[in-house]
Scaffold this motif. Structure first.
Motif, short mmCIF file in Angstrom:
data_model
loop_
_atom_site.label_atom_id
_atom_site.label_comp_id
_atom_site.label_asym_id
_atom_site.label_seq_id
_atom_site.Cartn_x
_atom_site.Cartn_y
_atom_site.Cartn_z
N ALA A 1 -24.74 34.13 -46.89
CA ALA A 1 -24.24 32.74 -46.19
C ALA A 1 -23.31 31.87 -47.52
O ALA A 1 -24.01 32.37 -48.75
N GLY A 2 -22.72 31.12 -47.26
CA GLY A 2 -21.92 30.28 -48.24
C GLY A 2 -20.94 30.85 -48.76
O GLY A 2 -20.25 31.76 -48.35
N ASP A 3 -20.04 29.89 -49.45
CA ASP A 3 -18.66 30.04 -49.94
C ASP A 3 -18.82 30.98 -51.31
O ASP A 3 -19.89 30.83 -51.94
N TYR A 4 -17.82 31.76 -51.44
CA TYR A 4 -17.52 32.36 -53.16
C TYR A 4 -17.05 31.67 -53.99
O TYR A 4 -16.11 30.97 -53.41
N ALA A 5 -17.71 31.78 -54.99
CA ALA A 5 -16.90 31.09 -56.25
C ALA A 5 -15.62 31.66 -56.33
O ALA A 5 -15.53 32.86 -56.16
N GLU A 6 -14.54 30.67 -56.64
CA GLU A 6 -13.32 31.32 -56.83
C GLU A 6 -13.15 32.60 -57.62
O GLU A 6 -13.55 32.60 -58.90
N ALA A 7 -12.54 33.63 -57.39
CA ALA A 7 -12.18 34.94 -57.80
C ALA A 7 -13.44 35.65 -58.38
O ALA A 7 -13.48 36.31 -59.46
N THR A 8 -14.66 35.38 -57.52
CA THR A 8 -15.79 36.26 -57.82
C THR A 8 -16.31 36.63 -56.37
O THR A 8 -15.87 36.28 -55.46
N GLY A 9 -17.22 37.63 -56.64
CA GLY A 9 -18.43 37.98 -55.30
C GLY A 9 -19.44 37.30 -55.10
O GLY A 9 -20.47 37.60 -54.56
N VAL A 10 -19.48 36.23 -56.01
CA VAL A 10 -20.65 35.47 -56.10
C VAL A 10 -20.82 34.18 -55.08
O VAL A 10 -19.88 33.22 -54.98
N ARG A 11 -21.91 34.08 -54.28
CA ARG A 11 -21.98 32.78 -53.36
C ARG A 11 -22.67 31.79 -53.95
O ARG A 11 -23.30 31.84 -54.82
N VAL A 12 -21.96 30.57 -53.46
CA VAL A 12 -22.30 29.37 -54.01
C VAL A 12 -23.14 28.56 -53.00
O VAL A 12 -22.59 28.44 -51.92
N HIS A 13 -24.23 27.90 -53.19
CA HIS A 13 -24.91 26.92 -52.54
C HIS A 13 -25.30 25.81 -53.34
O HIS A 13 -25.77 25.80 -54.53
N LEU A 14 -24.86 24.61 -52.99
CA LEU A 14 -24.93 23.50 -53.65
C LEU A 14 -26.33 22.49 -53.40
O LEU A 14 -26.31 21.55 -53.61
N GLY A 15 -27.31 23.27 -52.90
CA GLY A 15 -28.77 22.53 -52.81
C GLY A 15 -28.60 21.45 -52.30
O GLY A 15 -29.03 20.21 -52.67
N GLU A 16 -28.33 21.47 -50.91
CA GLU A 16 -28.51 20.39 -50.08
C GLU A 16 -29.90 19.61 -49.91
O GLU A 16 -31.03 20.57 -49.88
N LYS A 17 -30.15 18.29 -49.97
CA LYS A 17 -31.45 17.76 -49.87
C LYS A 17 -31.98 18.05 -48.35
O LYS A 17 -33.30 18.20 -48.34
N HIS A 18 -31.23 18.48 -47.26
CA HIS A 18 -31.82 18.66 -45.94
C HIS A 18 -32.12 20.19 -45.65
O HIS A 18 -32.16 20.52 -44.87
N MET A 19 -31.85 20.94 -46.97
CA MET A 19 -31.95 22.40 -46.79
C MET A 19 -33.31 22.69 -47.41
O MET A 19 -33.70 22.31 -48.35
N ILE A 20 -34.20 23.38 -46.60
CA ILE A 20 -35.64 23.79 -47.23
C ILE A 20 -35.57 25.41 -46.97
O ILE A 20 -35.23 26.04 -46.14
N ILE A 21 -35.70 25.79 -48.19
CA ILE A 21 -35.74 27.40 -48.31
C ILE A 21 -37.23 27.78 -48.49
O ILE A 21 -38.18 27.37 -49.16
N VAL A 22 -37.36 28.67 -47.46
CA VAL A 22 -38.98 29.30 -47.15
C VAL A 22 -38.77 30.75 -47.17
O VAL A 22 -37.67 31.50 -47.02
N SER A 23 -39.80 31.65 -47.72
CA SER A 23 -39.66 33.18 -47.91
C SER A 23 -39.68 33.76 -46.54
O SER A 23 -39.40 34.86 -46.58
N GLU A 24 -40.41 33.11 -45.53
CA GLU A 24 -40.90 33.39 -44.26
C GLU A 24 -40.63 32.37 -43.28
O GLU A 24 -41.16 31.28 -43.47
N LEU A 25 -39.96 32.67 -42.18
CA LEU A 25 -39.50 31.52 -41.15
C LEU A 25 -40.40 31.62 -40.11
O LEU A 25 -39.97 32.64 -39.06
N THR A 26 -41.39 30.87 -39.65
CA THR A 26 -42.07 30.78 -38.28
C THR A 26 -42.33 29.24 -38.09
O THR A 26 -42.16 28.37 -38.65
N PRO A 27 -42.59 29.03 -36.66
CA PRO A 27 -42.93 27.95 -36.07
C PRO A 27 -44.09 27.03 -37.05
O PRO A 27 -44.00 25.81 -37.45
#
Length: 97
Positions: free
Chosen positions: A42-68
């Protein structure tokens, strides 16, 4: 802890992204949970690359496994630490991660 809803189905705990809406006394707010595997596609690619960029939104929580249960644990920990409201954004009727 305030009432909340998991707004999306969790189809794969290791590869998922779901929005969660929380009923604060002053109104609804939301955040989203995402796994690293899902983030990699997911996310946009940095210009002229194959690298995805995520700007670390405060309302984004990253977890290694997602369950209720994981969502509940994280929300309760954020609430206990006094960070829950700061980790959410105002709900305008159309949460969109």
């Amino acid at each position: 802890m305030f009432p909340y809803t998991i707004d999306d189905a969790i189809e794969s705990p290791k590869r998922a992204c779901v929005e969660v809406t929380i009923e604060f006394p002053a109104g609804k707010r939301w955040l989203f949970f995402i796994t690293p595997d899902q983030l990699a596609s997911a996310g946009d690619y940095a210009e002229a690359t194959g690298v995805r960029v995520h700007l670390g939104e405060k309302h984004m929580i990253i977890v290694s496994e997602l369950t209720p249960a994981v969502i509940d644990t994280v929300l309760r920990q954020l609430a206990a630490d006094g960070e829950l409201e700061d980790r959410t954004i105002a709900y305008d009727g159309e949460a969109d991660a």
